[in-house]
Motif scaffolding. Sequence first.
Motif, PDB file in Angstrom:
ATOM      1  N   SER A  44      20.846 -10.139 -37.961  1.00  0.00           N
ATOM      2  CA  SER A  44      22.069  -9.491 -38.434  1.00  0.00           C
ATOM      3  C   SER A  44      22.507  -8.455 -37.420  1.00  0.00           C
ATOM      4  O   SER A  44      21.690  -7.651 -36.951  1.00  0.00           O
ATOM      5  N   ILE A  45      23.790  -8.477 -37.072  1.00  0.00           N
ATOM      6  CA  ILE A  45      24.292  -7.471 -36.138  1.00  0.00           C
ATOM      7  C   ILE A  45      25.220  -6.484 -36.834  1.00  0.00           C
ATOM      8  O   ILE A  45      25.371  -5.354 -36.367  1.00  0.00           O
ATOM      9  N   LYS A  46      25.840  -6.905 -37.923  1.00  0.00           N
ATOM     10  CA  LYS A  46      26.585  -6.017 -38.816  1.00  0.00           C
ATOM     11  C   LYS A  46      26.859  -6.790 -40.094  1.00  0.00           C
ATOM     12  O   LYS A  46      26.555  -7.989 -40.186  1.00  0.00           O
ATOM     13  N   GLN A  47      27.407  -6.118 -41.074  1.00  0.00           N
ATOM     14  CA  GLN A  47      27.656  -6.736 -42.379  1.00  0.00           C
ATOM     15  C   GLN A  47      28.384  -8.071 -42.224  1.00  0.00           C
ATOM     16  O   GLN A  47      29.475  -8.129 -41.670  1.00  0.00           O
ATOM     17  N   GLY A  48      27.735  -9.158 -42.666  1.00  0.00           N
ATOM     18  CA  GLY A  48      28.355 -10.469 -42.646  1.00  0.00           C
ATOM     19  C   GLY A  48      28.414 -11.150 -41.284  1.00  0.00           C
ATOM     20  O   GLY A  48      29.041 -12.187 -41.137  1.00  0.00           O
ATOM     21  N   LYS A  49      27.756 -10.593 -40.260  1.00  0.00           N
ATOM     22  CA  LYS A  49      27.794 -11.171 -38.912  1.00  0.00           C
ATOM     23  C   LYS A  49      26.370 -11.291 -38.382  1.00  0.00           C
ATOM     24  O   LYS A  49      25.587 -10.365 -38.479  1.00  0.00           O
ATOM     25  N   GLU A  50      26.047 -12.476 -37.821  1.00  0.00           N
ATOM     26  CA  GLU A  50      24.708 -12.741 -37.300  1.00  0.00           C
ATOM     27  C   GLU A  50      24.799 -13.317 -35.893  1.00  0.00           C
ATOM     28  O   GLU A  50      25.781 -13.976 -35.549  1.00  0.00           O
ATOM     29  N   ASP A  51      23.759 -13.064 -35.112  1.00  0.00           N
ATOM     30  CA  ASP A  51      23.576 -13.711 -33.815  1.00  0.00           C
ATOM     31  C   ASP A  51      22.436 -14.710 -33.928  1.00  0.00           C
ATOM     32  O   ASP A  51      21.412 -14.409 -34.563  1.00  0.00           O
ATOM     33  N   ARG A  52      22.602 -15.875 -33.296  1.00  0.00           N
ATOM     34  CA  ARG A  52      21.498 -16.830 -33.233  1.00  0.00           C
ATOM     35  C   ARG A  52      20.555 -16.371 -32.130  1.00  0.00           C
ATOM     36  O   ARG A  52      20.950 -16.208 -30.984  1.00  0.00           O
ATOM     37  N   ILE A  53      19.303 -16.175 -32.484  1.00  0.00           N
ATOM     38  CA  ILE A  53      18.294 -15.681 -31.550  1.00  0.00           C
ATOM     39  C   ILE A  53      17.491 -16.827 -30.958  1.00  0.00           C
ATOM     40  O   ILE A  53      17.204 -16.854 -29.772  1.00  0.00           O
ATOM     41  N   ALA A  54      17.105 -17.769 -31.819  1.00  0.00           N
ATOM     42  CA  ALA A  54      16.248 -18.866 -31.368  1.00  0.00           C
ATOM     43  C   ALA A  54      16.512 -20.096 -32.217  1.00  0.00           C
ATOM     44  O   ALA A  54      16.924 -19.999 -33.377  1.00  0.00           O
ATOM     45  N   ARG A  55      16.223 -21.229 -31.606  1.00  0.00           N
ATOM     46  CA  ARG A  55      16.343 -22.530 -32.281  1.00  0.00           C
ATOM     47  C   ARG A  55      15.052 -23.292 -32.007  1.00  0.00           C
ATOM     48  O   ARG A  55      14.680 -23.485 -30.850  1.00  0.00           O
ATOM     49  N   LEU A  56      14.371 -23.673 -33.085  1.00  0.00           N
ATOM     50  CA  LEU A  56      13.103 -24.380 -32.972  1.00  0.00           C
ATOM     51  C   LEU A  56      13.296 -25.824 -33.400  1.00  0.00           C
ATOM     52  O   LEU A  56      13.737 -26.085 -34.525  1.00  0.00           O
ATOM     53  N   GLU A  57      12.982 -26.750 -32.518  1.00  0.00           N
ATOM     54  CA  GLU A  57      13.060 -28.172 -32.826  1.00  0.00           C
ATOM     55  C   GLU A  57      11.640 -28.672 -33.048  1.00  0.00           C
ATOM     56  O   GLU A  57      10.831 -28.704 -32.121  1.00  0.00           O
ATOM     57  N   LEU A 163       9.725 -13.882 -34.403  1.00  0.00           N
ATOM     58  CA  LEU A 163       9.593 -15.326 -34.172  1.00  0.00           C
ATOM     59  C   LEU A 163       8.128 -15.750 -34.127  1.00  0.00           C
ATOM     60  O   LEU A 163       7.724 -16.706 -34.797  1.00  0.00           O
ATOM     61  N   THR A 164       7.309 -15.036 -33.363  1.00  0.00           N
ATOM     62  CA  THR A 164       5.894 -15.415 -33.257  1.00  0.00           C
ATOM     63  C   THR A 164       5.133 -15.105 -34.545  1.00  0.00           C
ATOM     64  O   THR A 164       4.181 -15.804 -34.878  1.00  0.00           O
ATOM     65  N   ALA A 165       5.562 -14.082 -35.290  1.00  0.00           N
ATOM     66  CA  ALA A 165       4.937 -13.811 -36.593  1.00  0.00           C
ATOM     67  C   ALA A 165       5.172 -14.986 -37.534  1.00  0.00           C
ATOM     68  O   ALA A 165       4.274 -15.413 -38.252  1.00  0.00           O
ATOM     69  N   MET A 166       6.406 -15.537 -37.519  1.00  0.00           N
ATOM     70  CA  MET A 166       6.707 -16.690 -38.366  1.00  0.00           C
ATOM     71  C   MET A 166       5.854 -17.887 -37.969  1.00  0.00           C
ATOM     72  O   MET A 166       5.275 -18.560 -38.816  1.00  0.00           O
ATOM     73  N   LEU A 167       5.755 -18.165 -36.668  1.00  0.00           N
ATOM     74  CA  LEU A 167       4.945 -19.294 -36.211  1.00  0.00           C
ATOM     75  C   LEU A 167       3.479 -19.112 -36.588  1.00  0.00           C
ATOM     76  O   LEU A 167       2.821 -20.052 -37.052  1.00  0.00           O
TER      77      LEU A 167
END
Length: 178
Positions: A44-57, A163-167
Motif C-alpha cells: 500500500s502506498i496510500k489509501q486505495g493505491k498499491e504498488d506491485r512489489i513481486a510476482r511469484l510464478e 516476501l521471504t517471511a511468506m515463503l
Amino acid sequence: MNNTSLLWTSSNPLQSQLFSTLGTLYRFDTVNNGGKTITTLYRSIKQGKEDRIARLEWGANYSLGRATIGRNMVSMVDLVLPGGAPYYRRFFGPDGYQYTWRPDSTTNDFVLEDFSGNVIAMFRPIFPGKKYNIGEVHGELLLVDNAGRGMVLHPPLMDMVCLTAMLNRMLNEREAQQ
C-alpha cells in the motif's frame, strides 16, 4: 528494543494481508490463471493505491518457480537457500548482504538475522487465530525498529523481509505436514 508489529491474516500465507494500526501495508494475492498459479505481493502506498512489489510464478503443486522482484527475475530457490541446519534459510537482500531466517531456540518464533547475526525481524505464529475487522490473524511479523540503521522498516529491505517471511511460512507449514 522497540518493534513494529505487522499482524498477518489468514492461515494461507498465499492469500493474506499484513496490517498495523495504519491499515493494510502488504497484500498477497494468488490466482490460478490458465493452469499457472501466480502470487503477487502488493504494498500500500496510500489509501486505495498499491504498488506491485513481486510476482511469484509457482511450479506444479506449488513447487518453487521464479520470482520477479521489481525488474529482476530470480529463482524462488534463491530466496530460501539452505542455511546449514534444518529450517535455516538464507537470501541476499537488495543491499547485497546475506540474511538468514532460522527457528528461535526457545520459542515457536522464526527470527531473521543480518550478516552480523543481529536479529532484525521475527515471525510469531498465533494459534488459534484472533479476529480483527480486517480478518482472522494467524501470525505477527515483528520488525526491530533500529536494526540495520533502521533500514528494515523501509523498502526495498522491508519488501524482501515480507516476501521471504511468506515463503518461509509456506515452506515450514508444508514441511510440518510431511
